[in-house]
Design a protein around this motif. Structure first.
Motif, mmCIF file in Angstrom:
data_model
loop_
_atom_site.group_PDB
_atom_site.id
_atom_site.type_symbol
_atom_site.label_atom_id
_atom_site.label_comp_id
_atom_site.label_asym_id
_atom_site.label_seq_id
_atom_site.Cartn_x
_atom_site.Cartn_y
_atom_site.Cartn_z
ATOM 1 N N ASN A 135 45.569 10.904 31.613
ATOM 2 C CA ASN A 135 45.016 12.205 31.980
ATOM 3 C C ASN A 135 46.150 13.037 32.568
ATOM 4 O O ASN A 135 46.305 13.146 33.781
ATOM 5 C CB ASN A 135 43.903 11.971 33.016
ATOM 6 C CG ASN A 135 42.873 13.059 32.966
ATOM 7 O OD1 ASN A 135 43.130 14.153 32.477
ATOM 8 N ND2 ASN A 135 41.698 12.764 33.493
ATOM 9 N N PRO A 136 46.982 13.632 31.710
ATOM 10 C CA PRO A 136 48.224 14.217 32.213
ATOM 11 C C PRO A 136 47.989 15.521 32.970
ATOM 12 O O PRO A 136 47.349 16.428 32.472
ATOM 13 C CB PRO A 136 49.038 14.475 30.947
ATOM 14 C CG PRO A 136 48.023 14.638 29.878
ATOM 15 C CD PRO A 136 46.840 13.805 30.254
ATOM 16 N N ALA A 170 39.567 10.902 37.248
ATOM 17 C CA ALA A 170 39.435 11.344 35.863
ATOM 18 C C ALA A 170 38.542 12.583 35.811
ATOM 19 O O ALA A 170 38.005 13.028 36.806
ATOM 20 C CB ALA A 170 38.854 10.231 35.025
ATOM 21 N N GLY A 171 38.385 13.090 34.599
ATOM 22 C CA GLY A 171 37.547 14.270 34.418
ATOM 23 C C GLY A 171 38.346 15.525 34.668
ATOM 24 O O GLY A 171 39.537 15.565 34.381
ATOM 25 N N ARG A 172 37.707 16.539 35.199
ATOM 26 C CA ARG A 172 38.444 17.772 35.476
ATOM 27 C C ARG A 172 39.554 17.469 36.460
ATOM 28 O O ARG A 172 39.405 16.674 37.373
ATOM 29 C CB ARG A 172 37.503 18.833 36.038
ATOM 30 C CG ARG A 172 36.959 19.730 34.967
ATOM 31 C CD ARG A 172 36.291 20.938 35.569
ATOM 32 N NE ARG A 172 37.270 21.839 36.142
ATOM 33 C CZ ARG A 172 36.961 22.749 37.049
ATOM 34 N NH1 ARG A 172 35.742 22.828 37.507
ATOM 35 N NH2 ARG A 172 37.875 23.555 37.517
ATOM 36 N N THR A 201 53.416 5.791 28.116
ATOM 37 C CA THR A 201 52.267 5.401 28.912
ATOM 38 C C THR A 201 52.593 5.553 30.391
ATOM 39 O O THR A 201 53.589 5.051 30.869
ATOM 40 C CB THR A 201 51.899 3.923 28.614
ATOM 41 O OG1 THR A 201 51.619 3.829 27.237
ATOM 42 C CG2 THR A 201 50.681 3.506 29.426
ATOM 43 N N PRO A 202 51.767 6.281 31.121
ATOM 44 C CA PRO A 202 52.091 6.510 32.528
ATOM 45 C C PRO A 202 51.987 5.242 33.360
ATOM 46 O O PRO A 202 51.150 4.388 33.104
ATOM 47 C CB PRO A 202 51.029 7.522 32.972
ATOM 48 C CG PRO A 202 49.907 7.335 32.031
ATOM 49 C CD PRO A 202 50.508 6.884 30.738
ATOM 50 N N VAL A 203 52.870 5.159 34.306
ATOM 51 C CA VAL A 203 52.861 4.012 35.202
ATOM 52 C C VAL A 203 52.446 4.515 36.578
ATOM 53 O O VAL A 203 52.992 5.486 37.078
ATOM 54 C CB VAL A 203 54.266 3.385 35.294
ATOM 55 C CG1 VAL A 203 54.245 2.158 36.183
ATOM 56 C CG2 VAL A 203 54.785 3.051 33.917
ATOM 57 N N PRO A 215 46.269 22.114 33.291
ATOM 58 C CA PRO A 215 45.020 22.077 34.063
ATOM 59 C C PRO A 215 43.812 21.648 33.228
ATOM 60 O O PRO A 215 42.837 21.146 33.764
ATOM 61 C CB PRO A 215 44.862 23.531 34.528
ATOM 62 C CG PRO A 215 46.209 24.132 34.406
ATOM 63 C CD PRO A 215 46.886 23.439 33.285
ATOM 64 N N HIS A 216 43.883 21.830 31.911
ATOM 65 C CA HIS A 216 42.691 21.539 31.091
ATOM 66 C C HIS A 216 42.952 20.472 30.024
ATOM 67 O O HIS A 216 42.213 20.383 29.061
ATOM 68 C CB HIS A 216 42.210 22.816 30.404
ATOM 69 C CG HIS A 216 42.031 23.938 31.356
ATOM 70 N ND1 HIS A 216 41.073 23.934 32.337
ATOM 71 C CD2 HIS A 216 42.710 25.104 31.493
ATOM 72 C CE1 HIS A 216 41.163 25.060 33.037
ATOM 73 N NE2 HIS A 216 42.149 25.772 32.556
ATOM 74 N N ALA A 217 44.001 19.684 30.190
ATOM 75 C CA ALA A 217 44.315 18.695 29.147
ATOM 76 C C ALA A 217 43.223 17.637 29.066
ATOM 77 O O ALA A 217 42.583 17.297 30.052
ATOM 78 C CB ALA A 217 45.652 18.036 29.461
ATOM 79 N N LYS A 218 43.030 17.136 27.834
ATOM 80 C CA LYS A 218 42.016 16.116 27.659
ATOM 81 C C LYS A 218 42.630 14.735 27.850
ATOM 82 O O LYS A 218 43.798 14.516 27.529
ATOM 83 C CB LYS A 218 41.443 16.216 26.242
ATOM 84 C CG LYS A 218 40.546 17.424 26.059
ATOM 85 C CD LYS A 218 40.093 17.501 24.627
ATOM 86 C CE LYS A 218 39.285 18.760 24.409
ATOM 87 N NZ LYS A 218 39.148 19.085 22.994
ATOM 88 N N GLU A 219 41.792 13.837 28.321
ATOM 89 C CA GLU A 219 42.266 12.472 28.512
ATOM 90 C C GLU A 219 42.515 11.838 27.144
ATOM 91 O O GLU A 219 41.756 12.047 26.207
ATOM 92 C CB GLU A 219 41.210 11.669 29.279
ATOM 93 C CG GLU A 219 41.723 10.340 29.743
ATOM 94 C CD GLU A 219 40.832 9.738 30.816
ATOM 95 O OE1 GLU A 219 39.776 10.330 31.101
ATOM 96 O OE2 GLU A 219 41.207 8.690 31.340
ATOM 97 N N SER A 220 43.610 11.100 27.029
ATOM 98 C CA SER A 220 43.874 10.394 25.783
ATOM 99 C C SER A 220 44.381 8.990 26.098
ATOM 100 O O SER A 220 44.873 8.734 27.195
ATOM 101 C CB SER A 220 44.909 11.150 24.956
ATOM 102 O OG SER A 220 46.184 11.009 25.543
ATOM 103 N N GLU A 221 44.240 8.121 25.101
ATOM 104 C CA GLU A 221 44.650 6.728 25.330
ATOM 105 C C GLU A 221 46.152 6.614 25.524
ATOM 106 O O GLU A 221 46.645 5.828 26.312
ATOM 107 C CB GLU A 221 44.226 5.863 24.147
ATOM 108 C CG GLU A 221 42.774 5.447 24.235
ATOM 109 C CD GLU A 221 42.395 4.535 23.098
ATOM 110 O OE1 GLU A 221 43.295 3.918 22.508
ATOM 111 O OE2 GLU A 221 41.193 4.468 22.803
ATOM 112 N N SER A 222 46.902 7.453 24.793
ATOM 113 C CA SER A 222 48.352 7.280 24.820
ATOM 114 C C SER A 222 48.974 7.809 26.109
ATOM 115 O O SER A 222 49.974 7.292 26.568
ATOM 116 C CB SER A 222 48.989 7.957 23.607
ATOM 117 O OG SER A 222 48.733 9.342 23.660
ATOM 118 N N CYS A 223 48.382 8.851 26.680
ATOM 119 C CA CYS A 223 49.055 9.430 27.853
ATOM 120 C C CYS A 223 48.119 9.617 29.032
ATOM 121 O O CYS A 223 48.459 10.347 29.966
ATOM 122 C CB CYS A 223 49.737 10.746 27.490
ATOM 123 S SG CYS A 223 48.632 11.982 26.836
#
Lengths: 23, 350
Positions: B251-252, B279-281, B7-9, B241-249
């Motif tokens: 918006n990497p 968030a988002g793009r 999880t990012p800090v 550049p196009h990764a999807k947001e996820s709960e575990s990581c």
């Protein structure tokens, strides 16, 4: 990272892969 | 446990102060900044770190003057084909490499100064349908290019005076190679990322394709920026550049992934996510040097991350005079080159 996650680790991976790969 | 570790800090209160404006250079004749970089340049026995700015039709060399000012040394006019990027050549002096083309790179050129006839010159290195190019140690350029039938991965060696000395071919993978990175800690190893999200490893000396490893479907169009070998593992810094947001990581934007080259298994080591409110793009383009990453976000801000901590450490909001368009690390020191579309480049100490 543990060996169980990633499999057996070799410090000489580059030399070993070079010996195994087709020329 | 793994999810918790990954999880990012984010630091509370991102500080612009960790980036200190050192100087600003403005090219009054430019209105279309394309890229910015640094290059060592020696003239009259004095070797200095200079700034190179590129717009579509010309490339300019800037040398440091007194009081944090910059003076333009020379401008190369490149003709009808637009400049797409500057290709940094590590450990070289008096050589600037550029990629030109329309949608894709069609030509690679060297810009140089010839002391023989006291002229600034440009010379052609390669033409083709070029997908990726990287300057690597020992004055070499590695590139991937495609014909209808096949892909070629070539290395061109350059002399000190910018002449193409000899060439070498690397065994191409089936998929198109979109980015390259040298492997720190293994002299003759090179990695690349492909259009179907694989990491490939080559032996630069023999040209062998040693391994192909999958990055994972969650991160399409991953680009490798840096790779190093440690304790038998290959660590690769990837941008998404196009990764999807996820709960575990979250918006990497960047990930450090450890690969075991022997088994092709991998595990995520660290995620560097977008700062809150972005968030988002994600971002338009970015750059990595050592453990620092910088990227222009679609909001017009520049974010800086510590990749080993997985933390965003600085945020430059969009300048009142215009959004940021470029973020590049200088080849030495902790210096960020932040470019605006009108050709203004700000140098920040990080």
């Amino acid at each position: 990272c543990s060996e169980s996650d990633l499999g057996p680790i070799s410090l000489n991976w580059f030399e070993e892969l070079s010996a195994e790969a087709p020329p | 446990d793994v999810a918790e570790q990954l999880t990012p800090v984010l630091l509370d209160g991102l500080r612009e102060e960790s980036l200190q404006l050192v100087s600003k250079l403005k090219d009054s004749s430019s209105s279309c900044a394309v890229d910015v970089s640094t290059v060592w340049w020696e003239a009259a026995g004095c070797r200095e770190l200079c700034v190179v700015t590129a717009c579509e039709s010309s490339v300019s060399l800037w040398k440091p003057l007194a009081s944090d000012h910059w003076g333009k040394v020379y401008t190369w006019q490149v003709g009808e084909i637009p400049v797409i990027q500057i290709v940094p050549l590590p450990d070289t002096c008096n050589l600037v490499c550029i990629a030109l083309g329309d949608l894709e790179i069609g030509e690679i050129r060297l810009l140089l100064y010839s002391s023989e006839n006291d002229l600034f010159k440009q010379s052609l290195v390669k033409t083709g349908n070029i997908k990726a190019v990287l300057g690597i140690k020992d004055r070499r350029l590695v590139s991937s290019s495609r014909t209808v039938q096949e892909q070629q991965v070539d290395i061109v060696s350059l002399s000190e005076t910018g002449r193409c000395k000899d060439g070498q071919t690397l065994m191409p993978p089936e998929e198109t190679v979109l980015a390259f990175a040298e492997v720190e800690g293994v002299r003759d190893a090179l990695v690349g990322t492909t259009a179907v999200n694989s990491i490939v490893i080559w032996n630069l000396k023999t040209g062998q394709l040693l391994k192909k490893m999958h990055v994972g479907y969650s991160y399409p169009a991953s680009i490798c920026h840096r790779a190093y070998s440690d304790s038998g593992l290959l660590f690769v810094v990837l941008s998404h550049p196009h990764a999807k947001e996820s709960e575990s990581c979250g918006n990497p934007a960047f990930r450090v992934v450890a690969f075991n080259p022997k088994t092709a298994r991998s595990t995520g080591v660290m995620f560097s996510s977008l700062p809150p409110g972005h968030a988002g793009r994600q971002y338009l383009e970015g750059d990595v040097k050592d453990a620092s990453a910088a990227a222009v976000l679609t909001s017009g801000a520049i974010a800086v991350w510590d990749l080993l901590l997985g933390q965003c450490t600085a945020l430059l909001p969009p300048d009142p005079e215009g959004s940021w368009a470029l973020a590049r690390w200088a080849t030495t020191n902790a210096c960020l080159l932040a470019g605006q579309q009108d050709g203004t480049v700000c140098l920040y100490q990080y």
